[in-house]
Design an enzyme around this catalytic site. Structure first.
Site, PDB file in Angstrom:
ATOM      1  N   ARG A   1      -6.464  10.736   2.207  1.00 41.40           N
ATOM      2  CA  ARG A   1      -6.113   9.305   0.974  1.00 41.40           C
ATOM      3  C   ARG A   1      -7.324   9.874  -0.471  1.00 41.40           C
ATOM      4  O   ARG A   1      -6.978   9.273  -1.259  1.00 41.40           O
ATOM      5  CB  ARG A   1      -6.353   8.454   1.635  1.00 41.40           C
ATOM      6  CG  ARG A   1      -5.945   7.873   2.878  1.00 41.40           C
ATOM      7  CD  ARG A   1      -6.339   6.711   3.249  1.00 41.40           C
ATOM      8  NE  ARG A   1      -6.247   5.794   2.477  1.00 41.40           N
ATOM      9  CZ  ARG A   1      -6.289   4.548   2.858  1.00 41.40           C
ATOM     10  NH1 ARG A   1      -7.382   4.005   3.443  1.00 41.40           N
ATOM     11  NH2 ARG A   1      -6.305   3.217   2.475  1.00 41.40           N
TER      12      ARG A   1
ATOM     13  N   ARG B   1       4.285   2.624   2.950  1.00 39.90           N
ATOM     14  CA  ARG B   1       5.295   1.514   3.189  1.00 39.90           C
ATOM     15  C   ARG B   1       6.941   2.040   2.897  1.00 39.90           C
ATOM     16  O   ARG B   1       7.725   2.400   3.856  1.00 39.90           O
ATOM     17  CB  ARG B   1       4.295   0.448   3.088  1.00 39.90           C
ATOM     18  CG  ARG B   1       3.623   0.464   3.185  1.00 39.90           C
ATOM     19  CD  ARG B   1       2.668  -0.006   4.058  1.00 39.90           C
ATOM     20  NE  ARG B   1       1.442  -0.271   4.527  1.00 39.90           N
ATOM     21  CZ  ARG B   1       0.411   0.089   5.138  1.00 39.90           C
ATOM     22  NH1 ARG B   1       0.808   1.692   5.491  1.00 39.90           N
ATOM     23  NH2 ARG B   1      -0.748   0.033   4.847  1.00 39.90           N
TER      24      ARG B   1
ATOM     25  N   ASP C   1       0.361  -0.842   0.080  1.00 38.54           N
ATOM     26  CA  ASP C   1      -0.127  -0.167   0.209  1.00 38.54           C
ATOM     27  C   ASP C   1       0.632   1.240  -0.216  1.00 38.54           C
ATOM     28  O   ASP C   1       1.195   1.536   0.964  1.00 38.54           O
ATOM     29  CB  ASP C   1      -0.922  -0.037   1.399  1.00 38.54           C
ATOM     30  CG  ASP C   1      -2.042  -1.285   1.471  1.00 38.54           C
ATOM     31  OD1 ASP C   1      -3.036  -0.673   0.074  1.00 38.54           O
ATOM     32  OD2 ASP C   1      -2.196  -2.146   1.900  1.00 38.54           O
TER      33      ASP C   1
ATOM     34  N   HIS D   1     -12.213  -1.456   9.058  1.00 42.42           N
ATOM     35  CA  HIS D   1     -10.998  -1.762   9.907  1.00 42.42           C
ATOM     36  C   HIS D   1     -11.420  -2.181  10.957  1.00 42.42           C
ATOM     37  O   HIS D   1     -11.605  -4.048  11.731  1.00 42.42           O
ATOM     38  CB  HIS D   1      -9.665  -1.750  10.634  1.00 42.42           C
ATOM     39  CG  HIS D   1      -9.061  -1.176   9.231  1.00 42.42           C
ATOM     40  ND1 HIS D   1      -9.219   0.278   8.614  1.00 42.42           N
ATOM     41  CD2 HIS D   1      -7.700  -1.589   8.192  1.00 42.42           C
ATOM     42  CE1 HIS D   1      -8.028   0.168   7.202  1.00 42.42           C
ATOM     43  NE2 HIS D   1      -7.538  -0.680   7.540  1.00 42.42           N
TER      44      HIS D   1
ATOM     45  N   ASP E   1      -9.909  -6.382  -0.029  1.00 42.00           N
ATOM     46  CA  ASP E   1      -8.835  -5.486   0.832  1.00 42.00           C
ATOM     47  C   ASP E   1      -9.286  -6.243   1.797  1.00 42.00           C
ATOM     48  O   ASP E   1     -10.003  -7.892   1.645  1.00 42.00           O
ATOM     49  CB  ASP E   1     -10.416  -3.960   1.676  1.00 42.00           C
ATOM     50  CG  ASP E   1      -9.590  -2.705   2.087  1.00 42.00           C
ATOM     51  OD1 ASP E   1      -8.184  -3.570   2.460  1.00 42.00           O
ATOM     52  OD2 ASP E   1     -10.299  -1.948   2.384  1.00 42.00           O
TER      53      ASP E   1
ATOM     54  N   LYS F   1      -8.465   2.184  -5.736  1.00 40.88           N
ATOM     55  CA  LYS F   1      -9.714   1.397  -4.405  1.00 40.88           C
ATOM     56  C   LYS F   1     -10.875   2.589  -3.988  1.00 40.88           C
ATOM     57  O   LYS F   1     -10.333   4.219  -4.008  1.00 40.88           O
ATOM     58  CB  LYS F   1      -8.613   0.353  -3.633  1.00 40.88           C
ATOM     59  CG  LYS F   1      -7.795   1.925  -2.694  1.00 40.88           C
ATOM     60  CD  LYS F   1      -6.483   0.955  -1.719  1.00 40.88           C
ATOM     61  CE  LYS F   1      -6.205   1.598  -1.455  1.00 40.88           C
ATOM     62  NZ  LYS F   1      -4.976   1.731  -0.345  1.00 40.88           N
ATOM     63  N   HIS F   2     -11.280   2.253  -2.743  1.00 39.52           N
ATOM     64  CA  HIS F   2     -12.128   0.809  -2.354  1.00 39.52           C
ATOM     65  C   HIS F   2     -13.632   0.515  -2.730  1.00 39.52           C
ATOM     66  O   HIS F   2     -14.380   1.391  -2.680  1.00 39.52           O
ATOM     67  CB  HIS F   2     -12.299   1.014  -1.185  1.00 39.52           C
ATOM     68  CG  HIS F   2     -10.920   1.544   0.102  1.00 39.52           C
ATOM     69  ND1 HIS F   2     -10.420   2.736  -0.077  1.00 39.52           N
ATOM     70  CD2 HIS F   2     -10.026   0.525   0.536  1.00 39.52           C
ATOM     71  CE1 HIS F   2      -9.414   2.507   0.351  1.00 39.52           C
ATOM     72  NE2 HIS F   2      -9.243   1.568   0.510  1.00 39.52           N
TER      73      HIS F   2
END
Length: 490
Positions: free
Chosen positions: A141, A79, A71, A184, A256, A171-172
């Site tokens: 985002r 990352r 990601d 999440h 996801d 996404k998403h």
């Protein structure tokens, strides 16, 4: 049931697995050789460019063109920039500039860096239309709250990444921007009619498909207006009739993370994985902490579901074939990917252009910088943010524990700068900032999230993100020790 090597290999071909170390463990290397489609790396796998390049080379040696993904959105979700923050502004900053050429160049540069490190699939861009101010998982985002703006930048981002030889993943789907909950932890539900959802949520995905996006990642959210109950990831109508039929998408459908509570909290990861593939998912992103034993359980569940007649073998074969096509595209695109100049500077240039100053900003005298802490979301993780690298005595405070009078006294004889992140989501932050401005009305407030809430006085600076380059651009403006010439405002 007896072991069926053919079915087990087909099941492996739907798996995108994580692991826990800086070197690939034997179970991952053996699994790739036995058909596992690829891996998804997180910050616990990344410890500098040389280590990452060596790790990815070892993965590539295990089989022909495994999917090596992460990601990497730029901006707040990074990352490769986990240690200090990203060198690329996020989507909110790019949307604020609203120059699709800049977005394309930024994602091309980011994709080039990923390709040099050995990555070939980026689970980005986020093309959600962020219309919920209190959205806890999307926010910066997103390119913005206007569907047409998000759509044109979605297309530009896809083109940029894929010009660098890295497969993009929009996404998403079908859109996480209108939610006030985080999938999440729970299963969010979006209550809107089909017409609005098509004009708003689906428009950027249509643009991404038309731009040739190679993969699309599903959302663990409910959208009853589009038909079907439960998470979109487990809804055949949304994945087949809508995404493939209406939008015409022919590439790889990626889930996801299957460990998220929004999809597997009640039924477990193996059962959720079976239902996802049966519903139309081709590639199961298992998540961050699903290691060898659980991967085996998922594979066994897929095989057992075929034997039980719950999952047609043809669906498993179709998913495996789509993932193989994605790997073929990656292999063929590697030889023709666009060259990206080393240290091209596009990230900082974009962050500078995104800066928005409201009010007068005279030269500051030895700024006293107070940062009001804000929790990180699950997608962002613990990534450094703020102005600390450029102002040596920054004070980071909790909004619940800080005393405005003490902070104002500490800034006596100096200009006060208050740094916040998504202040609109935190009443305590708003109260602290308002009290500081009542004591020091000339103070400068720097918002490093979405500039939804603004205090009634003082100068306000919006960075539209908390990446390293967003902080650097603000530090240049405020006279921090940046070691590079100031651009002189924007």
């Amino acid at each position: 049931m007896p072991y069926d090597p053919t079915l087990a290999r087909l099941a492996n071909a739907t798996l995108l697995v994580p692991f826990e170390s800086y070197q690939a463990p034997r179970w991952v290397l053996d699994g790739l050789a036995d058909g596992i489609a690829g891996v998804c790396l997180f910050h616990n796998n990344l410890d500098g460019p040389e280590q990452v390049t060596a790790l990815n080379a070892s993965l590539a040696e295990a089989t022909d063109t495994p999917l090596i993904s992460l990601d990497e959105e730029g901006g707040d979700v990074t990352r490769i920039g986990q240690a200090r923050g990203s060198d690329y502004p996020g989507n909110a900053a790019l949307g604020a500039v609203d120059d699709p050429g800049l977005t394309r160049a930024t994602l091309r540069s980011l994709g080039g860096r990923l390709a040099e490190l050995g990555f070939n699939l980026d689970l980005a861009p986020s093309v959600d239309v962020n219309v919920a101010d209190d959205n806890p998982v999307i926010g910066t985002r997103s390119f913005g709250a206007d569907a047409a703006l998000v759509a044109r930048h979605a297309a530009a981002a896809v083109l940029g990444l894929q010009e660098a030889g890295v497969a993009a993943c929009a996404k998403h789907f079908p859109g996480h921007g209108a939610t006030s909950q985080d999938s999440h932890h729970v299963l969010p539900r979006v209550e809107a009619d089909a017409d609005l959802l098509r004009r708003r949520e689906l428009l950027p995905f249509r643009a991404a498909v038309e731009a040739g996006v190679r993969s699309i990642l599903t959302a663990h959210i409910e959208m009853p207006g589009l038909g079907g109950d439960g998470p979109a990831t487990l809804t055949p109508h949304i994945l087949n009739d809508l995404l493939r039929g209406e939008l015409g998408f022919t590439g790889t459908v990626v889930s996801d993370a299957m460990e998220m509570q929004g999809v597997s909290g009640r039924i477990g990861i193996p059962e959720a994985s079976v239902r996802a593939v049966a519903s139309g998912v081709d590639l199961l992103c298992l998540g961050r902490f699903v290691y060898a034993d659980q991967v085996e359980l998922v594979r066994d569940a897929l095989v057992d579901a075929v034997h039980e007649g719950r999952l047609p073998a043809e669906r498993l074969e179709e998913a495996a074939a789509r993932n193989a096509e994605l790997r073929t595209w990656i292999r063929e695109s590697a030889s023709r990917r666009a060259a990206v100049p080393e240290a091209d500077g596009v990230g900082l240039a974009g962050a500078r252009r995104a800066l928005l100053v409201s009010g007068d900003l005279p030269p500051l005298n030895d700024p006293y910088v107070v940062e009001v802490d804000a929790p990180s979301g699950m997608a962002v993780g613990e990534v450094p943010w703020g102005l600390g690298p450029w102002f040596p005595d920054v004070e980071r405070v909790s909004p619940e524990e800080a005393h405005a009078e003490r902070l104002a006294a500490g800034a006596r004889g100096r200009d006060l700068v208050v740094v916040v992140r998504d202040a609109h989501r935190y009443p305590g932050t708003q109260a602290l900032v308002s009290r500081l401005l009542s004591l020091r009305p000339e103070a400068v407030v720097v918002e490093m999230g979405l500039p939804v809430w603004r205090p009634g006085s003082g100068t306000h600076v919006s960075t539209y993100g908390a990446a390293h380059v967003n902080g650097l651009s603000a530090a240049e403006l405020l006279g921090g020790a940046v070691g590079v010439p100031s651009p002189g405002g924007s």
